[in-house]
Write a protein that holds these residues in place. Structure first.
Motif, mmCIF file in Angstrom:
data_model
loop_
_atom_site.group_PDB
_atom_site.id
_atom_site.type_symbol
_atom_site.label_atom_id
_atom_site.label_comp_id
_atom_site.label_asym_id
_atom_site.label_seq_id
_atom_site.Cartn_x
_atom_site.Cartn_y
_atom_site.Cartn_z
ATOM 1 N N ASP A 5 7.250 -8.293 1.049
ATOM 2 C CA ASP A 5 6.125 -8.700 1.891
ATOM 3 C C ASP A 5 4.851 -8.682 1.043
ATOM 4 O O ASP A 5 4.317 -7.619 0.728
ATOM 5 C CB ASP A 5 6.012 -7.720 3.062
ATOM 6 C CG ASP A 5 4.852 -8.050 3.987
ATOM 7 O OD1 ASP A 5 4.081 -8.974 3.670
ATOM 8 O OD2 ASP A 5 4.721 -7.370 5.017
ATOM 9 N N LYS A 7 1.898 -9.787 1.855
ATOM 10 C CA LYS A 7 0.652 -9.762 2.618
ATOM 11 C C LYS A 7 0.218 -8.353 3.029
ATOM 12 O O LYS A 7 -0.972 -8.090 3.174
ATOM 13 C CB LYS A 7 0.803 -10.644 3.865
ATOM 14 C CG LYS A 7 1.035 -12.121 3.539
ATOM 15 C CD LYS A 7 1.165 -12.946 4.809
ATOM 16 C CE LYS A 7 1.394 -14.422 4.481
ATOM 17 N NZ LYS A 7 1.536 -15.242 5.709
ATOM 18 N N SER A 8 1.171 -7.469 3.251
ATOM 19 C CA SER A 8 0.836 -6.140 3.751
ATOM 20 C C SER A 8 0.316 -5.226 2.642
ATOM 21 O O SER A 8 0.723 -5.342 1.485
ATOM 22 C CB SER A 8 2.072 -5.484 4.396
ATOM 23 O OG SER A 8 2.505 -6.216 5.510
ATOM 24 N N GLN A 9 -0.583 -4.326 3.011
ATOM 25 C CA GLN A 9 -1.035 -3.295 2.088
ATOM 26 C C GLN A 9 0.116 -2.339 1.794
ATOM 27 O O GLN A 9 0.929 -2.032 2.671
ATOM 28 C CB GLN A 9 -2.205 -2.512 2.705
ATOM 29 C CG GLN A 9 -3.478 -3.325 2.889
ATOM 30 C CD GLN A 9 -4.151 -3.654 1.554
ATOM 31 O OE1 GLN A 9 -3.952 -2.983 0.564
ATOM 32 N NE2 GLN A 9 -4.939 -4.708 1.543
ATOM 33 N N ARG A 10 0.180 -1.851 0.545
ATOM 34 C CA ARG A 10 1.229 -0.890 0.143
ATOM 35 C C ARG A 10 0.562 0.357 -0.403
ATOM 36 O O ARG A 10 -0.454 0.280 -1.091
ATOM 37 C CB ARG A 10 2.158 -1.484 -0.910
ATOM 38 C CG ARG A 10 2.918 -2.698 -0.453
ATOM 39 C CD ARG A 10 3.813 -3.238 -1.559
ATOM 40 N NE ARG A 10 5.020 -2.450 -1.716
ATOM 41 C CZ ARG A 10 5.344 -1.759 -2.804
ATOM 42 N NH1 ARG A 10 4.539 -1.721 -3.840
ATOM 43 N NH2 ARG A 10 6.477 -1.095 -2.863
ATOM 44 N N ASN A 43 -2.731 -0.195 13.339
ATOM 45 C CA ASN A 43 -2.532 -1.100 12.195
ATOM 46 C C ASN A 43 -1.282 -0.685 11.425
ATOM 47 O O ASN A 43 -0.949 0.502 11.347
ATOM 48 C CB ASN A 43 -3.734 -1.059 11.267
ATOM 49 C CG ASN A 43 -4.945 -1.797 11.811
ATOM 50 O OD1 ASN A 43 -6.037 -1.700 11.274
ATOM 51 N ND2 ASN A 43 -4.777 -2.556 12.893
ATOM 52 N N GLU A 44 -0.600 -1.672 10.859
ATOM 53 C CA GLU A 44 0.628 -1.403 10.121
ATOM 54 C C GLU A 44 0.469 -1.715 8.647
ATOM 55 O O GLU A 44 -0.323 -2.586 8.257
ATOM 56 C CB GLU A 44 1.792 -2.204 10.718
ATOM 57 C CG GLU A 44 2.139 -1.795 12.143
ATOM 58 C CD GLU A 44 3.288 -2.598 12.725
ATOM 59 O OE1 GLU A 44 3.710 -3.600 12.074
ATOM 60 O OE2 GLU A 44 3.779 -2.232 13.814
ATOM 61 N N MET A 45 1.211 -1.007 7.820
ATOM 62 C CA MET A 45 1.212 -1.216 6.380
ATOM 63 C C MET A 45 2.553 -0.734 5.835
ATOM 64 O O MET A 45 3.453 -0.354 6.611
ATOM 65 C CB MET A 45 0.062 -0.456 5.714
ATOM 66 C CG MET A 45 0.101 1.039 5.919
ATOM 67 S SD MET A 45 -1.274 1.889 5.100
ATOM 68 C CE MET A 45 -0.971 1.479 3.393
ATOM 69 N N LEU A 46 2.710 -0.756 4.509
ATOM 70 C CA LEU A 46 3.952 -0.337 3.865
ATOM 71 C C LEU A 46 3.693 0.864 2.969
ATOM 72 O O LEU A 46 2.642 0.972 2.345
ATOM 73 C CB LEU A 46 4.534 -1.479 3.027
ATOM 74 C CG LEU A 46 4.846 -2.783 3.765
ATOM 75 C CD1 LEU A 46 5.231 -3.870 2.765
ATOM 76 C CD2 LEU A 46 5.957 -2.578 4.786
ATOM 77 N N LYS A 56 7.809 0.432 6.774
ATOM 78 C CA LYS A 56 6.663 0.005 7.568
ATOM 79 C C LYS A 56 6.164 1.219 8.344
ATOM 80 O O LYS A 56 6.959 1.955 8.947
ATOM 81 C CB LYS A 56 7.056 -1.106 8.535
ATOM 82 C CG LYS A 56 5.908 -1.583 9.423
ATOM 83 C CD LYS A 56 6.401 -2.552 10.482
ATOM 84 C CE LYS A 56 6.861 -3.856 9.866
ATOM 85 N NZ LYS A 56 7.229 -4.841 10.928
ATOM 86 N N GLU A 58 2.815 2.972 10.869
ATOM 87 C CA GLU A 58 1.661 2.759 11.731
ATOM 88 C C GLU A 58 0.570 3.741 11.339
ATOM 89 O O GLU A 58 0.835 4.932 11.142
ATOM 90 C CB GLU A 58 2.053 2.967 13.191
ATOM 91 C CG GLU A 58 0.939 2.702 14.187
ATOM 92 C CD GLU A 58 1.393 2.911 15.610
ATOM 93 O OE1 GLU A 58 1.824 1.923 16.241
ATOM 94 O OE2 GLU A 58 1.332 4.058 16.088
ATOM 95 N N THR A 75 11.939 -1.138 5.403
ATOM 96 C CA THR A 75 11.918 -2.576 5.130
ATOM 97 C C THR A 75 12.743 -2.950 3.902
ATOM 98 O O THR A 75 13.239 -4.068 3.817
ATOM 99 C CB THR A 75 10.476 -3.062 4.928
ATOM 100 O OG1 THR A 75 9.851 -2.278 3.905
ATOM 101 C CG2 THR A 75 9.679 -2.926 6.216
#
Length: 256
Positions: A5, A7-10, A43-46, A56, A58, A75
């Motif tokens: 992914d 796009k998501s922040q890690r 908000n969700e992130m990795l 993933k 929250e 994930t």
């Protein structure tokens, strides 16, 4: 590498990761998530820790300066270690260039960074904590789930003594400008030989002043060392590292 992914922040965390077990953020992480990224409740992130795969989570703020991360689902599973993993042995450089070098080494797939003091090494006090921070940041940005080790510095003679005693068992590839005119791709292909398996490897990059005559002589006399050229131009150490890692990974590494 399985689907990533982009796009998501890690974020890398030290703690174990398990479903629905909240992970408290330290002060720096909380400040980054709440005040820099402006994350809010739900908000969700990795996240990843180098052991339990990617999850993933929250984000749940607890005031303006604290927050916890609640794992929802995995994930990506943690990948198995690669048999032909690659160590990066290098003479430390000045701060800004060593930061760049550490980041690029991680992006190129190394599993360990080991500073090596040679006769012409100028930087004798590398900042290992900062190097580890750069390693983690690079892993966060490029989707890597394993965090490469950063080891304590060692002198080149001691490093070679360890190899000669059979304590490591890796094959060292070192970049030698005196190999000019030879084909590095053909040289690397001989390491694999007729089989398809490749032994564990290490790349050795020298300092800005190059290896001394004595160091080069010992390296070239060692059965576990293979010298390769990097073209007709003299490259800076950080540039040489990226170039060498690229051709190693393409010919006998995880690009092949």
């Amino acid at each position: 590498m399985s689907h990533y992914d982009f796009k998501s922040q890690r974020l890398w965390v030290e703690q174990d990761i398990a479903e629905r077990i909240a992970i408290p953020c330290d002060r720096a992480q909380a400040n980054y998530l709440l005040n820099v990224l402006r994350m809010e409740e739900g908000n969700e992130m990795l996240i990843f820790n180098g052991r339990d795969g990617e999850w993933k989570v929250e984000v749940r703020p607890m005031g303006r300066k604290k927050c916890v991360l609640v794992p929802l689902e995995q994930t990506r599973p943690q990948p198995e270690p690669v048999a032909s993993d690659l160590h990066y042995l290098f003479a430390p450089l000045k701060s800004a260039r060593i930061d760049y070098m550490a980041q690029k080494a991680v992006e190129m797939g190394v599993s360990q960074l080991r500073p090596v003091f040679t006769q012409h090494t100028q930087e004798r006090h590398p900042k290992l904590d900062k190097m580890r921070s750069n390693v983690i940041e690079a892993a966060e940005q490029c989707g890597i789930l394993a965090i490469p080790d950063v080891t304590e510095p060692v002198t080149l003679p001691k490093l070679l003594d360890t190899w000669e005693a059979g304590e490591d068992g890796r094959h060292i590839i070192f970049c030698d400008e005196e190999e000019l005119g030879k084909d590095p791709l053909a040289i690397l292909d001989t390491i694999r030989g007729e089989g398809t398996s490749v032994p564990p490897l290490a790349l050795l990059i020298g300092p800005e002043g190059g290896f001394s005559a004595e160091e080069r002589e010992r390296l070239r006399a060692s059965s576990f060392v293979t010298p390769i050229p990097l073209g007709p131009r003299i490259l800076r150490a950080d540039t040489a590292a990226v170039a060498a890692l690229a051709i190693i990974q393409a010919v006998i590494g995880d690009w092949a």
